[in-house]
Design a protein around this motif. Structure first.
Motif, PDB file in Angstrom:
ATOM      1  N   LYS A 107      40.720  26.110  38.948  1.00 39.95           N
ATOM      2  CA  LYS A 107      39.533  26.952  39.132  1.00 39.95           C
ATOM      3  C   LYS A 107      39.839  28.436  39.179  1.00 39.95           C
ATOM      4  CE  LYS A 107      37.029  23.216  41.090  1.00 39.95           C
ATOM      5  NZ  LYS A 107      36.336  22.577  42.201  1.00 39.95           N
ATOM      6  N   LYS A 108      41.110  28.793  39.187  1.00 34.00           N
ATOM      7  CA  LYS A 108      41.483  30.201  39.263  1.00 34.00           C
ATOM      8  C   LYS A 108      42.249  30.570  37.997  1.00 34.00           C
ATOM      9  CE  LYS A 108      43.521  29.203  43.179  1.00 34.00           C
ATOM     10  NZ  LYS A 108      44.241  29.211  44.468  1.00 34.00           N
ATOM     11  N   PHE A 109      41.783  31.592  37.305  1.00 34.15           N
ATOM     12  CA  PHE A 109      42.377  31.918  36.017  1.00 34.15           C
ATOM     13  C   PHE A 109      42.696  33.402  35.898  1.00 34.15           C
ATOM     14  CE2 PHE A 109      39.964  28.082  35.411  1.00 34.15           C
ATOM     15  CZ  PHE A 109      40.847  27.295  34.697  1.00 34.15           C
ATOM     16  N   LEU A 110      43.850  33.662  35.332  1.00 34.91           N
ATOM     17  CA  LEU A 110      44.211  35.013  34.926  1.00 34.91           C
ATOM     18  C   LEU A 110      44.207  35.033  33.404  1.00 34.91           C
ATOM     19  CD1 LEU A 110      45.319  37.879  35.379  1.00 34.91           C
ATOM     20  CD2 LEU A 110      47.615  36.875  35.468  1.00 34.91           C
ATOM     21  N   LEU A 111      43.316  35.827  32.838  1.00 40.29           N
ATOM     22  CA  LEU A 111      43.221  35.922  31.384  1.00 40.29           C
ATOM     23  C   LEU A 111      43.898  37.236  30.999  1.00 40.29           C
ATOM     24  CD1 LEU A 111      41.982  34.435  28.975  1.00 40.29           C
ATOM     25  CD2 LEU A 111      39.784  35.427  29.546  1.00 40.29           C
ATOM     26  N   VAL A 139      40.008  36.338  36.361  1.00 34.73           N
ATOM     27  CA  VAL A 139      40.405  37.737  36.430  1.00 34.73           C
ATOM     28  C   VAL A 139      40.985  38.095  35.065  1.00 34.73           C
ATOM     29  CG1 VAL A 139      42.000  39.393  37.469  1.00 34.73           C
ATOM     30  CG2 VAL A 139      40.865  37.671  38.897  1.00 34.73           C
ATOM     31  N   MET A 140      40.442  39.136  34.474  1.00 33.57           N
ATOM     32  CA  MET A 140      40.824  39.488  33.110  1.00 33.57           C
ATOM     33  C   MET A 140      41.539  40.830  33.112  1.00 33.57           C
ATOM     34  SD  MET A 140      38.183  39.369  29.999  1.00 33.57           S
ATOM     35  CE  MET A 140      38.143  41.126  29.635  1.00 33.57           C
ATOM     36  N   ILE A 141      42.742  40.836  32.570  1.00 37.05           N
ATOM     37  CA  ILE A 141      43.572  42.044  32.656  1.00 37.05           C
ATOM     38  C   ILE A 141      44.237  42.359  31.320  1.00 37.05           C
ATOM     39  CG2 ILE A 141      45.696  42.988  33.696  1.00 37.05           C
ATOM     40  CD1 ILE A 141      44.942  41.656  36.304  1.00 37.05           C
ATOM     41  N   ASN A 142      44.126  43.615  30.904  1.00 37.85           N
ATOM     42  CA  ASN A 142      45.003  44.156  29.864  1.00 37.85           C
ATOM     43  C   ASN A 142      46.159  44.821  30.598  1.00 37.85           C
ATOM     44  OD1 ASN A 142      43.673  43.694  27.295  1.00 37.85           O
ATOM     45  ND2 ASN A 142      42.085  45.106  27.994  1.00 37.85           N
ATOM     46  N   TRP A 143      47.374  44.476  30.267  1.00 37.90           N
ATOM     47  CA  TRP A 143      48.501  44.989  31.068  1.00 37.90           C
ATOM     48  C   TRP A 143      48.505  46.504  31.154  1.00 37.90           C
ATOM     49  CZ3 TRP A 143      51.650  48.402  28.706  1.00 37.90           C
ATOM     50  CH2 TRP A 143      51.814  48.322  27.316  1.00 37.90           C
TER      51      TRP A 143
ATOM     52  N   PRO E  71      29.612  45.690  34.643  1.00 36.72           N
ATOM     53  CA  PRO E  71      29.747  46.630  35.752  1.00 36.72           C
ATOM     54  C   PRO E  71      30.646  47.813  35.392  1.00 36.72           C
ATOM     55  CG  PRO E  71      30.082  44.380  36.515  1.00 36.72           C
ATOM     56  CD  PRO E  71      30.015  44.328  35.021  1.00 36.72           C
ATOM     57  N   ALA E  72      31.698  47.558  34.646  1.00 40.19           N
ATOM     58  CA  ALA E  72      32.661  48.615  34.359  1.00 40.19           C
ATOM     59  C   ALA E  72      32.026  49.805  33.652  1.00 40.19           C
ATOM     60  CB  ALA E  72      33.803  48.069  33.512  1.00 40.19           C
ATOM     61  N   THR E  73      30.934  49.572  32.931  1.00 33.69           N
ATOM     62  CA  THR E  73      30.261  50.709  32.308  1.00 33.69           C
ATOM     63  C   THR E  73      28.923  50.975  32.984  1.00 33.69           C
ATOM     64  OG1 THR E  73      29.758  49.108  30.579  1.00 33.69           O
ATOM     65  CG2 THR E  73      31.386  50.793  30.063  1.00 33.69           C
ATOM     66  N   GLY E  74      28.855  50.579  34.218  1.00 30.70           N
ATOM     67  CA  GLY E  74      27.737  51.040  35.021  1.00 30.70           C
ATOM     68  C   GLY E  74      26.568  50.110  35.153  1.00 30.70           C
ATOM     69  N   GLY E  75      26.666  48.947  34.615  1.00 31.86           N
ATOM     70  CA  GLY E  75      25.513  48.081  34.646  1.00 31.86           C
ATOM     71  C   GLY E  75      25.781  46.793  35.383  1.00 31.86           C
ATOM     72  N   GLY E  76      26.033  45.777  34.641  1.00 34.42           N
ATOM     73  CA  GLY E  76      26.200  44.469  35.245  1.00 34.42           C
ATOM     74  C   GLY E  76      24.915  43.688  35.110  1.00 34.42           C
ATOM     75  N   MET E  77      25.053  42.361  35.096  1.00 39.78           N
ATOM     76  CA  MET E  77      23.898  41.498  34.853  1.00 39.78           C
ATOM     77  C   MET E  77      23.100  41.203  36.118  1.00 39.78           C
ATOM     78  SD  MET E  77      23.874  41.165  31.610  1.00 39.78           S
ATOM     79  CE  MET E  77      22.647  39.870  31.324  1.00 39.78           C
ATOM     80  N   ARG E 200      38.174  48.145  38.441  1.00 39.25           N
ATOM     81  CA  ARG E 200      39.142  47.123  38.834  1.00 39.25           C
ATOM     82  C   ARG E 200      39.302  46.195  37.644  1.00 39.25           C
ATOM     83  NH1 ARG E 200      37.281  44.063  43.855  1.00 39.25           N
ATOM     84  NH2 ARG E 200      35.929  43.217  42.227  1.00 39.25           N
ATOM     85  N   PRO E 201      40.240  45.274  37.709  1.00 38.69           N
ATOM     86  CA  PRO E 201      40.262  44.302  36.621  1.00 38.69           C
ATOM     87  C   PRO E 201      38.890  43.634  36.559  1.00 38.69           C
ATOM     88  CG  PRO E 201      42.171  44.018  38.048  1.00 38.69           C
ATOM     89  CD  PRO E 201      41.289  45.033  38.688  1.00 38.69           C
TER      90      PRO E 201
END
Lengths: 247, 247, 247, 247, 247, 247
Positions: A107-111, A139-143, E71-77, E200-201
């Protein structure tokens, strides 16, 4: 020891419990005459292996093929060997892999990605996956988002030219030198001066000549394995912090 | 030297000309307590690297995730860690990778798999690709179709129990022993007798208990790296012959 | 009387309660100069009608068009009249039909085919359907998997050449002779000797000449309606047993 | 003799040359207590067989499952046994069948339906097919558009209540009486008076009670096989005229 | 006069010849308590109308619904009223609109957006469209990429806080004040200080509280219609230049 | 005041509570030399604004592009400027918009169109949406279904020629005269006599010449803004009644 799924057996997997799963998505994209096509996969994957050793992440088999390379971020589809899949397929592929791990109780993912062009599509895959499985978290991350500007200033002696010209340049070269010295050809690094890349409106079909013939936007000559190691350490630390917060 | 694209740079790719491209599609599927999840990718990929050394094949970055494992061929989706994508996505993914190499002028393809369940879907991808690009040709091979029955009889001293119980058993174990001794755990090979697997009509949802708890259909105890080497040699020879005929 | 839905009215359907539903998926594929295009649909459909009489199965309207015919199983798309749909569409079609019967309260399904090439796609449809509807069960059967080898040996006096050359050959001809004598042209059965079909790696585009010009892989001259009747009886018995076990 | 593909062999197909191909798409939809579920397929299919005898049309294997039945045209999805596929799948299925006949050189198509709800989706399939294959032509006909109002007035003695209440009523019953007397149960025809059906805005989910409990909108008591025969004759004549004009 | 297609008749369209077509894609996304949901469509659309007056662009009917707000660009669903479509559908929609104008002979396209989240998906649509129609050209522009940093410095007296906090803030408010004063509620602009937004990520499901409760990232109090007018002028000039270069 | 979402802010939306949502889907289709391309969107949208004032409906941002125009209803894809999307995309788009409003708690929907060709596709979108969200309700209305025949007789002095020739003719012209006098060019209305349109079987590719060169099927010369106003009143009354009954 890193929990690297491509090397594991099923009884080993069965012991990973509710451990977070890292899925790395790369690209098959030219990275100049001195770095391999899979640079964008290797860096996130190696970082995940380090994270795995440190905090028990399970590193899933990676996805090599990513979204189409764009000139604006230093690539473009016109270089020999740059090979990609469509947005629709990439999104489905990632969504389904996440779903199938979820079916097994993860249930926990790092993309993780290192290919800027993947970002929006991984994001949609993560949205669709968590919309259908609200008990999951991605959690989605570009290094490259994990490095502080001051670190880059310090490591490159104030000569870091900015992310907009970083493609097969200082940071990627240093990281591959650190993780895979055998895959770097320092002698082939072009001398090319840091001609600032002038982003124009995106035009399709892709115009010729947007990216220098070498395929890099800025010379990687200042890169060393030591710098790569320092960068890797900061990135791993930062992500470990995020994972501790989120999971 | 093998032309292994994951390690190559774009100028090296640019020199490959009209060389045939090998795309390997695997599976993330349990292979007993002694073999890794990626067994079905490793074997075709290693065979392709050998072919590349011998006849100049370009080995494309592989696809790890394949179609769902089925009990009838020794797997099933109920083992921990067995992770798959849908037929629709697998077909699109493979078709698009072939198309994008074709955009770059490649026209000869070897589509390699070691996961029986992929077969029909790779076949449709190849059909759709060549229908849209009639100047291309795809040769599709499961490595296990390339071994002569008499070879298996000889190598296993007449004790080869037949393909229908081969999953993480004699042939796959021998081949991984040959190519990746570090990824085999011979001490964990179950003793399990060769209880003939009784195929029943396929039932969904997948019934429990069709595959022995170890995940293998026949004990791999007779496998050795030497046998694996002999098998690899015959397979590589056979495919080299096919490629010479077809391309 | 068989519950054949194409002949029934809605009040008759309303009385079928929680009865199992048989969905037959065929092919429009050449079956030599002596058998009709719909051979692969007729045999499973007729078997289902017999099962319906015996154990109350509801026989749904059939699906004529199946997946593309492949040379390796005796067909190929190059014969005039062989007409097929894509894998993606076939899977969706079958999944949706199952879903729409489930909407009406049906939960037990027999998915029957006589066209080998359909197998993987029907399987995926059944997987997706039961994943979304875990209270449903699908039993998937190719009629030819239900015949014991010893029966074939006996019925054909030890001359059954093996399934790998059976396409429009002994078994299909005998079964159509039994169920639809008016659709068989015994006088047009080719004399063709049993030249063993040599399976090669699958190649796309489909090479010419893989299948003999007649479209059959082995002469059907030994087939009779009596043999067909005996085969039908064994198949019906076997499936009735499976249904009794599973439902 | 009609060229009915479900009964033909491939050499017979090979002789049909550039002959037009008729594809009938039906529905599995309740048609009152006296007519079979497949009424909407049987009528167009039988008409096509007659056309085939008269002007050499090739009648392709039909498609039984059509688009969802709607209350506004007398059906609705709430009757037991009414079974349908989605618009997306129906469109793809029909488009692919047309494409695969075109691959074999067929370029003239008659797309026949008797289920009003199929119309828009068959239309889109024909649009997409001919857009991709501009050398092909598709004529799309609902049989009920081919009858002149004055004919209906005459045949039903001025008592034809209008198409808006025709579902399992006078025309369909008469035609099935003509073509398949064994599939009609005249004794079960409801007495129900011609209560004009009051179309309301379409509401989803489908409200209960829009269609009378019998499933028909007007009593079919005035229908006879003779009337059906006269209707069939006019329809066949009219379509033959269209085909002569168009092809 | 602007060639605004939503107000034009077909003979007027017929006179537009090989004129470039502008397609604006917006979003239905909260823009604080003082700007309308359609801010991201209105700005590009009004800019295109000005361009149309100046250089003869044909402005196609717009697409209101865009990709999901992040959210990162100010919005979010999570804000009430923010309504979006999937990436897959947005891409198909835009690709098909471009294709259908191309069917009519249009070959030059300006794809305009003001919603950052649309970018990657419009890009893929443009790639797929021009890959299928190599005689077409698409220029893709986000209006905010057309403003020089020095202009923003000057117009906002050195107080422009940077694009990363611009959502319903200074630039958008000024532009809507310029184009649609009736749609701005200056009295409702929050006082909120410029708390730098801390990216944040990306996490899914979207965490609560990333965006301030007002929905804006920086107070729009410094915006005026005059500033908006000056910005519009620079943007229109810049795009006019691009169009002159590209078409 | 009408709740027109394209002009609203999020706090205004937040106050709409469980109010019904109207989604208008139009077309970009020629409407003769005197009416704009967006006639089919403008009429439903203006009607919804009136309904909004009267009974509190929330009017969502509209969808301009609808399904392909067909000659049989007066249009056809061959007129300059008529631009459409595929059935598959239109269905997905509408389904997703409904779903995303439902995510925000909206459960009552009015799906309005004035383009006959949209009907079946909106219907499928509504079916799929309510199947997945059984707590939602969709009322689907084409405005022209809401006018009583006697009203048309009265308003046009017995000269209403019937809906089958109404395209850019009397009713649409009168309604646009009422709602948008600036968008009508009365002086360009063709004189064209009411030549009854002769529906033929639908043929693809679309034959030339089915629709008169002006693009209208009957002269709109009798239309006035007053008649438009009277029609609008009756339509609004009728829909208000439906909404009161259904919601």
């Amino acid at each position: 020891m890193a929990k690297e799924m491509i090397r594991m057996t099923w009884p080993e997997f069965a012991e990973t419990g509710d451990c977070a799963v890292a899925l790395c998505v790369g690209s098959v994209e030219q990275h100049g005459p001195h770095l391999p096509f899979t640079t964008d996969l290797l860096i996130p994957y190696d970082i995940c292996l380090e994270l795995s050793e440190r905090c028990g992440l399970l590193v899933a088999p990676p996805v090599y093929y990513g979204y189409r390379s764009q000139p604006a971020t230093g690539g473009g589809m016109s270089f020999p060997g740059t090979t990609a899949v469509s947005a629709a397929t990439l999104m489905k592929l990632v969504e389904e892999i996440l779903c199938d791990f979820h079916r097994q109780g993860k249930k926990k993912f790092l993309l993780m990605s290192g290919h800027y062009e993947n970002t929006a599509f991984l994001s949609e895959a993560a949205y669709l996956f968590t919309e259908a499985h609200p008990d999951a978290k991605v959690v989605m991350i570009n290094w490259f988002e994990m490095l502080r500007p001051e670190t880059l200033e310090r490591l490159f002696d104030g000569k870091f030219p900015g992310w907009e010209v970083e493609h097969a340049s200082l940071t990627e070269t240093a990281l591959i030198m650190h993780y895979h010295p055998d895959l770097v050809h320092p002698d082939r690094i072009p001398d090319q001066e840091g001609k600032p890349f002038c982003p124009r409106p995106t035009v399709y079909p892709e115009p010729a000549g947007l990216v220098p013939p070498s395929g890099i936007l800025y010379s990687a000559k200042g890169a060393t394995a030591e710098i790569g190691g320092a960068m890797a350490e900061e990135i791993v630390d930062a992500i470990a912090g995020v994972l501790a917060d989120e999971f």
